[in-house]
Design a protein around this motif. Structure first.
Motif: not given
Length: 221
Positions: A147-149
């Motif tokens: 999700r961060k990427e």
């Protein structure tokens, strides 16, 4: 059910080929072929009043072209008019005169407005297509983004509504010089993109096998 046929290319005044008009192509399949084969696209736009051209990865899905970028890049915020170009260089044309030296190529120009991809499903599907376009098979082999990427990776989309294709093939255009009999050589030096080598990441354990989907040395890309 009848298959859906994409309409032919209909360039507008601003995207119509003006020099060497005979090289313009009207078949949308040729546009698709050029975009699909090219590994790099150049995205042109105006940022803070200044022209900017950015090399970027791209992938075509139907009649939409997706472009990869960073979510922190102001140049990819979406909504602005853009011009996307790709070029495939097929040969260097050696002529008998400087004036008629040329190149054999296939090029595409896409005009439109960039749309920032915000729908999560489309965003993930577009990133998958981008990986598959550059490294076929890697979209299944490598880990999907976290999700961060995903939050750190921007994707913009440009519809293929306004596009043109220009192609040059064949020998030098100064064939009349042959009659002069001066003995100068002319012809075409063919070019193609091929894999020059495959190097395993040094951080991997020794003997880690190369996956079968990775191209072998000498394979065309």
């Amino acid at each position: 059910m009848e298959p859906v046929t994409a309409p032919p290319l209909s360039p507008t005044d601003r995207s119509r080929v003006r020099r060497h008009r005979d090289r313009q192509r009207g078949d949308r399949a040729e546009l698709h072929a050029v975009l699909d084969e090219a590994l790099v696209a150049h995205l042109g736009l105006v940022v803070d009043g200044e022209p900017v051209v950015l090399p970027t990865l791209h992938a075509r899905v139907g009649e939409v072209l997706y472009l990869h970028g960073s979510s922190g890049a102001a140049s990819l915020r979406g909504g602005e008019p853009v011009c996307v170009t790709v070029t495939l260089l097929d040969g260097l044309v050696y002529a008998r005169r400087w004036f008629t030296h040329s190149a054999n190529y296939r090029s595409a120009v896409v005009r439109g407005h960039a749309r920032r991809v915000t729908d999560p499903d489309e965003h993930l599907a577009a990133l998958r297509s981008l990986v598959a376009a550059v490294a076929p098979g890697q979209e299944e082999y490598a880990a999907a983004p976290s999700r961060k990427e995903l939050a750190a990776t921007a994707v913009v989309a440009v519809d293929l509504d306004e596009a043109s294709v220009k192609v040059r093939t064949g020998p030098p255009g100064d064939g009349d010089a042959v009659a002069e009999g001066d003995g100068r050589w002319a012809g075409v030096v063919a070019l193609e993109t091929r894999v020059a080598g495959v190097t395993t990441c040094p951080a991997l354990p020794a003997g880690t096998p190369v996956p079968g989907h990775v191209p072998a040395v000498g394979d065309a890309l």
